[in-house]
Design a protein around this motif. Structure first.
Motif, short mmCIF file in Angstrom:
data_model
loop_
_atom_site.label_atom_id
_atom_site.label_comp_id
_atom_site.label_asym_id
_atom_site.label_seq_id
_atom_site.Cartn_x
_atom_site.Cartn_y
_atom_site.Cartn_z
N ARG A 245 0.27 -1.36 0.45
CA ARG A 245 0.12 -0.42 -0.01
C ARG A 245 0.65 0.93 0.03
N LYS A 246 1.66 1.00 -0.42
CA LYS A 246 2.92 2.33 -0.21
C LYS A 246 2.48 3.45 -1.19
N ASP A 247 2.29 3.60 -2.25
CA ASP A 247 1.54 5.09 -3.07
C ASP A 247 0.38 4.39 -2.89
N ILE A 248 -0.66 3.95 -2.43
CA ILE A 248 -1.82 4.19 -3.07
C ILE A 248 -3.09 4.96 -1.34
N VAL A 249 -3.96 5.03 -1.63
CA VAL A 249 -4.42 6.02 -0.51
C VAL A 249 -6.10 5.20 -1.02
N ASN A 280 -3.83 6.10 -8.11
CA ASN A 280 -3.64 5.50 -6.85
C ASN A 280 -4.80 5.62 -5.15
N THR A 281 -5.59 6.00 -6.10
CA THR A 281 -7.08 5.77 -4.91
C THR A 281 -6.95 4.48 -4.94
N ASP A 321 -7.17 5.57 4.50
CA ASP A 321 -6.12 6.47 5.08
C ASP A 321 -7.40 7.68 5.10
N THR A 387 -3.77 14.24 -1.64
CA THR A 387 -2.81 14.99 -2.03
C THR A 387 -1.64 14.99 -0.83
N LYS A 389 -0.05 13.69 2.33
CA LYS A 389 -0.88 13.17 3.89
C LYS A 389 -0.69 13.84 5.03
#
Length: 754
Positions: A245-249, A280-281, A321, A387, A389
């Protein structure tokens, strides 16, 4: 019982994880909990406390509402020293109305049993409250739920009937407890008082949330060598999850029930724009939700999760998230609680919610969450969190810090407890040594009756082995708690001991605000010298706790002050004049002499009465003997023995007799002479502390010195032969009885317990 090897393994594991001190604390907690559970199991259905929650929702069918509104509120009360228990409404036991001060009906529909239960509770001056967390109390509200239009005609009819039945119970209650301001506003149309107690997270929810945070934010980032062996599997799973899930929101919608389909439509346009804009959502949906056709293009990025046990929910929420909480604007939705925001906040997940109802009340915009009024605001708010974090972390941390303090049971129960206490009617418990009607117990029950009529919630604790659950006295039913069979965990505003043996309850039970000892006699002298009970009785005039002494006899007031330096409150004893109505006696034919008392009790001195009776001419005098417990001795001359005569028939016995012969030398308050003179009869009496305050020789009775048999015989003959004397005694007796009527002294009795 657990296998010893299993216990040893658990103990060794605890020592490695928590150390000696931590293991000791957990062990103590485990032992205490097990002990309490075992104790409660022993008294199942026999617990007497402050509050009984009657739950109208089946945990298996609808677990979420009763968990929040019953279990969590019980925890709030427990944290503030108010004891409660729970029962399902279909299992309601009428005996339970005896055992609690307040009854809280949660989402209960009307049944005949519930209707009768509430009526009985109110007749006992107890308090009934309705708890509701949704506007399911009137079809004018539920008609706004669009999903209900999909029901069949029969289904809708049944649903609406359930709603109307809830309203029926609500209207029978003294107050309501609810979750939100809008709900309170609407409920105020149905009940006189409404208290807002918001939904809060339990201690276990908080513990599970903390665990979820640890496993997400700390565990995966530890060096593998620092991870304990038993945590290795979880460590590897969480590490893998973080990599994936590193770059996934991930946005999450926890729909709860199918009625939320219309709410999702509010946020759907914004989600479509965002998921097209940001590849990436992901959208995670938990519960029942129909995924609309317009979102089929994101099918690979929409992950559905089935309903899960609430204990798994913190871990599931922690993996997203952004938490979505849309609500379509309606009066029904305005009344809904802010649970979704709290549950997400406790695992440090930010929430974007509709700007209505409880969300608008509890969320501080841009600080502890984001509030939206329209599609554009939903789009902009979600875009900001996708966008940025840092903003996500700031809002989630703020929400976490707020909810951890303001939205959990431990820190929020004080006001609920305060409200329930404010609703309670004053309660008073009388601890009786037995329930059989004797003079002293009758006096205590007269006090109980007056206090109940004055608005008190009156309970009797029976210190005997009798398992009776109700006591009826002069048309009034009192709830009885057999002390040897029940676990008493509730609070008492006032508790009254009525004999030396019952003072122990005042000394040992701590949850009493004010203690009283109703002293009706010098009970030390009930026992012969060297009887151990003699010392025990005497100890209670110097009790271990602060006690207000009260008495119904002037002589008791005097010796309490002189011998024990106890200041007592005094009110006279009374009589029900209408029951002991008078009837003129004619002294033609045989004269009936009534002897009353237990010949097995030495200070009743009944033997002396029969020594006198045996000297009377049997051709002229008929001897009646009335005793509740004892049988006449062989040498007694008894023409008629009256055994265990019901109290309501005692006056008839007096009216059938001419003269009462009462020879007791120790009495708290001697009722028989007063009762005899009230019925128009005459009394020959040995003076003692229990009768001297109302007996006046030659005015309302004839007195003779204890032991002087000849004088007693002479007094009886004088009454028979002297008509002028009889007239004087009759008039004096009538006046004395009128002054002692219970209604005349009601105010004085109530003042005893202020």
């Amino acid at each position: 019982m657990e296998d010893i090897s299993i216990i040893a393994k658990k103990t060794w594991k605890a020592l490695r994880e928590d150390g000696i001190a931590g293991t000791y604390r957990k062990t103590r907690s485990y032992i205490h909990t097990a002990k309490v559970r075992k104790q409660l199991a022993q008294y199942e259905g026999k617990v007497c406390g402050d509050v009984l929650f009657i739950n109208g929702c089946d945990y298996t069918a609808l677990p979420h509402p009763p968990r929040y509104r019953v279990m969590h509120q019980q925890e709030q009360l427990k944290a503030n020293n108010m004891e409660s228990t729970e029962n399902f409404y279909l299992h309601l036991n009428f005996d339970q109305v005896r055992c609690f001060r307040v009854f809280i009906f949660f989402r209960c529909p009307y049944t005949e049993e519930i209707g009768e239960f509430i009526k009985m509770a109110k007749s006992l001056n107890k308090v009934v409250i309705y708890d509701i967390d949704d506007l399911v109390i009137d079809t004018k509200y539920t008609d706004t739920i669009k999903y209900l239009d999909t029901m069949s005609k029969e289904e809708r009819k049944g649903y609406d009937e359930g709603v109307r039945n809830m309203q029926k119970v609500l209207k029978m209650c003294d107050a309501a407890i609810t979750t939100t301001e809008r709900l309170a506003e609407e409920l105020s149309q149905y009940v006189p008082k409404v208290f807002i107690n918001r939904n809060t997270a339990s201690e276990e929810m908080l513990e599970l949330s903390e665990k979820a945070i640890y496993e997400r934010d700390i565990l995966p980032y530890l060096e593998e060598t620092a991870v304990k062996e038993e945590n290795k599997k979880c460590y590897l799973e969480k590490k893998e999850q973080q990599l994936v899930r590193k770059d996934i929101v991930r946005m999450g919608y926890f729909s709860g029930s199918i009625t939320h389909n219309d709410d999702f439509i509010l946020v759907q346009p914004a989600l479509i724009r965002l998921m097209r804009e940001f590849q990436n959502t992901e959208l995670h949906v938990v519960g029942i939700l129909d995924i609309p056709e317009e979102m089929k293009e994101f099918e690979g990025r929409i992950i559905t999760h089935p309903f899960c046990d609430w204990k798994q929910l913190p871990e599931l929420i922690s993996q997203i998230d952004i938490n979505l909480a849309p609500l379509e604007e309606s009066i029904f939705n305005e009344a809904k609680s802010e649970n979704k925001w709290v549950e997400a906040a406790l695992v440090k997940v930010p929430t974007v919610a509709s700007n209505i109802g409880a969300f608008a009340k509890m969320i501080e915009h841009n600080v502890t969450g984001l509030l939206c009024n329209n599609e554009e605001e939903w789009y902009q708010s979600l875009k900001c969190l996708i966008t940025d974090k840092e903003t996500r972390n700031k809002i989630s941390e703020n929400a976490y810090n707020f909810c951890k303090k303001k939205c959990v049971t431990l820190y929020t129960g004080f006001q609920l407890t305060k409200f329930i206490k404010s609703m309670m009617t004053p309660n008073i418990v009388f601890v009786l040594p037995a329930l059989n009607i004797s003079g002293g117990i009758m006096v205590a029950l007269e006090h109980c009756k007056m206090l109940k009529e004055a608005g008190y919630d009156v309970t009797i604790i029976n210190d005997d082995f009798d398992s009776s659950k109700w006591c009826e006295f002069r048309g009034v039913k009192f709830p009885v708690i057999p002390s040897r069979e029940n676990l008493i965990i509730g609070s008492f505003d006032k508790a009254v001991a009525t004999m030396w043996s019952t003072v122990k309850f005042l000394e040992t039970y701590t949850n009493i605000k004010k203690r009283y000892y109703l002293v009706q006699n010098f009970e030390t002298n009930f026992y012969e010298p060297n009887d151990p009970l003699r010392i025990e009785a005497n100890q209670k005039y110097s009790p271990k706790v602060e006690v207000q002494f009260v008495t119904i006899s002037k002589w008791c007031e005097e010796w309490l002050k002189e011998d024990y330096e106890r200041t007592s409150r005094y009110a006279p004893n009374g009589i029900h004049k209408e029951q002991f109505c008078s009837e003129r006696r004619t002294f033609e034919g045989k004269i009936r002499v009534l002897i009353e008392g237990d010949c097995g009790v030495y200070y009743k001195n009944v033997d002396e009465s029969f020594k006198i009776a045996n000297r009377l001419d049997p051709e002229k005098f008929e001897i009646w003997y009335m005793s509740y417990n004892a049988q006449p001795k062989e040498w007694y001359r008894v023409d008629k023995f009256l055994h265990k005569i019901p109290f309501e028939k005692v006056a008839d016995v007096y009216r059938q007799c001419h003269i009462l012969l009462k020879t007791s030398f120790l009495e708290s308050f001697s009722y028989p002479p007063l009762e005899m003179m009230a019925t128009g009869g005459y009394s020959v009496v040995v003076p003692n502390g229990g009768n001297k305050e109302y007996l006046i020789d030659e005015e309302n009775c004839l007195l003779y010195p204890c032991g002087e048999i000849d004088k007693a015989v002479e007094k009886i003959k004088r009454i028979c032969n002297d008509e002028e004397l009889r007239e004087r005694l009759y008039r004096g007796g009538m006046k004395t009885a009128e002054n002692r009527d219970w209604e005349t002294i009601r105010t004085e009795i109530l003042e005893l317990y202020k």
